[in-house]
Structure formats: C-alpha cells, structure tokens
Scaffold this motif. Structure first.
Motif, short mmCIF file in Angstrom:
data_model
loop_
_atom_site.label_atom_id
_atom_site.label_comp_id
_atom_site.label_asym_id
_atom_site.label_seq_id
_atom_site.Cartn_x
_atom_site.Cartn_y
_atom_site.Cartn_z
N THR A 11 29.06 15.13 37.29
CA THR A 11 28.29 14.24 37.99
C THR A 11 27.80 13.30 37.14
O THR A 11 27.80 11.99 37.35
N LEU A 12 27.14 13.80 36.12
CA LEU A 12 26.49 12.81 35.09
C LEU A 12 27.57 11.64 34.27
O LEU A 12 27.04 10.57 34.21
N SER A 29 22.31 1.18 21.89
CA SER A 29 21.08 0.28 21.93
C SER A 29 20.29 0.43 23.14
O SER A 29 19.50 -0.58 23.62
N ILE A 30 20.39 1.35 23.96
CA ILE A 30 19.54 1.59 24.95
C ILE A 30 18.59 2.74 25.17
O ILE A 30 18.69 3.71 24.23
N SER A 31 17.41 2.24 25.58
CA SER A 31 16.37 3.44 25.59
C SER A 31 16.58 4.23 26.90
O SER A 31 17.27 4.27 27.79
N SER A 32 15.74 5.47 26.59
CA SER A 32 16.07 6.49 28.02
C SER A 32 15.47 6.02 29.28
O SER A 32 15.87 6.26 30.19
N GLU A 45 16.69 13.81 31.66
CA GLU A 45 18.14 13.94 31.69
C GLU A 45 18.73 12.84 31.08
O GLU A 45 19.91 13.00 29.91
N ALA A 46 17.94 11.60 30.82
CA ALA A 46 18.45 10.39 30.12
C ALA A 46 18.26 10.76 28.66
O ALA A 46 19.30 10.48 28.03
N LEU A 47 17.33 11.37 28.33
CA LEU A 47 16.87 11.49 27.01
C LEU A 47 17.95 12.73 26.30
O LEU A 47 18.42 12.42 25.17
N GLU A 48 18.24 13.44 27.19
CA GLU A 48 19.33 14.91 26.78
C GLU A 48 20.77 13.97 26.78
O GLU A 48 21.39 14.14 25.48
N ILE A 49 21.03 13.13 27.47
CA ILE A 49 22.46 12.26 27.29
C ILE A 49 22.40 11.81 26.05
O ILE A 49 23.40 11.60 25.24
N LEU A 50 21.27 10.95 25.64
CA LEU A 50 21.33 10.04 24.45
C LEU A 50 21.35 10.97 23.15
O LEU A 50 21.97 10.53 22.43
#
Length: 349
Positions: A11-12, A29-32, A45-50
């Motif tokens: 899904t992610l 170059s993108i922030s969480s 979840e965004a932080l984990e992806i990064l």
C-alpha cells in the motif's frame, strides 16, 4: 535505486509511486511533513519511509551501485538515468533528429533567432513545446504540464489553441482512433484541456522574474507532472534595466543554477528564449546569443534559428552531447513542421 526495493507494505509503495516518488533520489530533498501530506499518511509513517530510503541510499559495498552520500551518484546510475530520459517532440522530425529525439528533459535548452527570422516564429516554437509536452504517454508523449513565463507579453493564446487542435489531430492521425488507450485519453485530448495545463506567468520586471523562478520549486511540487518550463525571454528585462554588468552576471548565474536544479529534481525540460547580438571574433563581427560569455555556459544546449535562402533552419550552436548540425523547418498554421528538404550538417560560424 527504485522505491519498489524498499521494505514497505504494498500500500505504501503504491502511494509513493502514485505521488511520483519512484527513486530514492526523489525523496532526498523532501521533509516528513511534506511526504505525509502528499501520501495522506501520518508523520511517523513518513519519517519511517525517509529513514528506510536514507539507509538504502548509502554505499553498497557488494556492487558499489548506490550513492556514496546523500546527493552523490555513481557513473553507472548516471548512464542508466540518461538512457531513460524522455524527449519532447518539436513536431519537426528533422529538428528532432539533430536534437537526439527532441528537447531533452533534465537539461536547459536555449533558443535564439537571427535578425529577420521573426519574433513571432520564435514564440511559436515555445507554444509548440508547451502543447507537445501534453501528448499522452500512450501516444508517445510525456503527458505533462507546462509553465510559461512571459517577460515581453508575446504569448498568443489564440495561437496556442490552434496549435493544440493541430497537435491532437496529428496524434490521432498517426496512432489511429482504434488505439487501445483512445477512450481513456479522449477527454484529455481536447484543446481546452491542453490550454488548462499551461500555467502562464506574466512578469514585468527582473525582480518579478527572480521571484517567480524562486517560487517554482513549491509550485511544481504542488501541481505535479510539470515537464517543461519556458521563459520567453530570459533576456528582456536584464538587457533593459541593468547598468551593473557584474551584478547582472551574478543574478543570471543564480537563476540558471536554480533552473538546472529544477530540471534535475523534477526530470523536466527548461527552454529559454534569448535575443541575438553581434560579437567581434577572429577579425569579423559574428552573430551570437545575448548576455555574454558567462551566460553562454549556463545552458546545456544552444539552438540558433536562421535563414538559408528562403528556408528557415535551426542550428545546434553548442551541446556537450550533440554534434553541430542544421535542420530545415517550416512555420505553418499548425505550428512547427518539417520543411521540404532534408537536414544536412553544415558549418555556421
């Protein structure tokens, strides 16, 4: 490296790909919070992806194919990128041929015309590209959007409508109405849809020009699918309003660097219109594009339009990867098209 290699749920991964994040570098170059907003997920979840992407982007000692540090790239990765970069057709096959397939994404292409070639014709080149970038992927195009920055008030919306109509008809004639994706693309293949995907900025001073270019990163991130930035012309305000040439050079160099970063980051083409001036070289005056020697290094490719008898030609004046060559072209009611003669390699200057 591809996003599909990350240890994430299907899904992610699907959300990342749908939002346009296909490689690790697209996340560099993108922030969480920005990623969370784009994917409609939590900040955690965004932080984990990064974190996963950053870890996977480190040096892989087994094959050395990954970036050494964030932002670095191996020569192998660069070659793979170059082989997958798309081109925007000019609608003139001869011109596309000498350009290696058309206007190249991830590069800045500068176009200028000799006196008498016609300012209107140069404008049509730009409008043609703003339309052609929208040809759907199923029909051999990029399916993208265009940003048009107009410094001289020369954009002709009626002409854009005519060129869009002709582009749609030519595309359907080439691929046929029975193309598998015709019904899905039918709604997009309308002149009004093409015009709705050209984002027009009218700037009336060099300060406005600087402000718009500085704003483009955020604008393109929000709009998505922008595949070309057109500046018509980059020269006008900087030739009119500047007495301090050293300051002008510094500002223009900064703008060129920003445009190149946008081209690389978003895999889009940047096309700049420039004016022609004369320069004394080797004992005679020769035509060259304006803004001086320092500016000449700011663009990847330079194309000059000129007359050869009664026929218009485009000449590749500078490119790190393309040979110097000329191609004939015609300006018709439909826009830029092939001329009667075939392209030939000639020495201009």
């Amino acid at each position: 490296m591809e996003i599909s290699t990350l240890p994430l749920s299907p899904t992610l991964r699907a959300k990342l790909l749908s939002a346009g994040y296909s490689t690790f570098r697209s996340l560099s170059s993108i922030s969480s919070p920005e990623l969370a907003r784009d994917l409609n997920i939590s900040d955690h979840e965004a932080l984990e992806i990064l974190k996963f992407a950053s870890h996977s982007n480190r040096l892989d000692m087994s094959d050395g194919s990954h970036a050494l540090v964030n932002g670095a790239q191996t020569a192998w990765d660069m070659l793979c990128d170059e082989q997958t970069v798309r081109h925007i057709t000019t609608s003139c096959e001869d011109l596309d041929t000498i350009l290696g397939g058309g206007i190249n994404c991830k590069e800045i292409t500068e176009i200028g015309g000799v006196p008498g070639i016609g300012k209107t014709q140069l404008g049509i080149c730009r409008i043609q590209l703003a339309v052609n970038v929208q040809i759907p992927v199923d029909y051999g195009g990029l399916g993208g959007k265009a940003i048009y920055i107009d410094t001289e008030g020369s954009f002709m919306v009626e002409r854009a409508f005519q060129i869009a109509e002709a582009c749609i008809q030519d595309t359907l004639d080439k691929f046929g109405f029975q193309h598998n994706g015709f019904e899905a693309c039918q709604e997009k293949m309308q002149p009004k849809a093409f015009l709705a995907n050209i984002f027009y900025f009218r700037v009336c001073s060099y300060t406005e020009q600087i402000a718009v270019i500085n704003h483009l990163d955020k604008f393109i991130t929000e709009q998505k699918d922008v595949k070309i930035i057109i500046v018509d012309s980059v020269t006008f305000h900087f030739r009119q309003d500047f007495d301090d040439l050293a300051l002008r050079t510094r500002i223009l160099s900064g703008l060129a660097l920003k445009l190149m970063k946008l081209a690389k980051k978003f895999c889009l083409a940047v096309v700049l219109l420039n004016q022609v001036t004369t320069k004394f070289m080797e004992g005679s005056f020769q035509l060259t594009l304006a803004l001086g020697d320092s500016w000449s290094h700011a663009c990847t490719n330079r194309v000059i339009l000129y007359w050869n008898g009664n026929e218009r030609y485009a000449y590749i004046d500078k490119s790190p990867s393309l040979q110097s060559a000329s191609a004939p072209l015609s300006v018709t009611g439909k826009g830029i098209r092939n001329a009667a003669s075939n392209y030939k390699r000639i020495k201009m200057m």
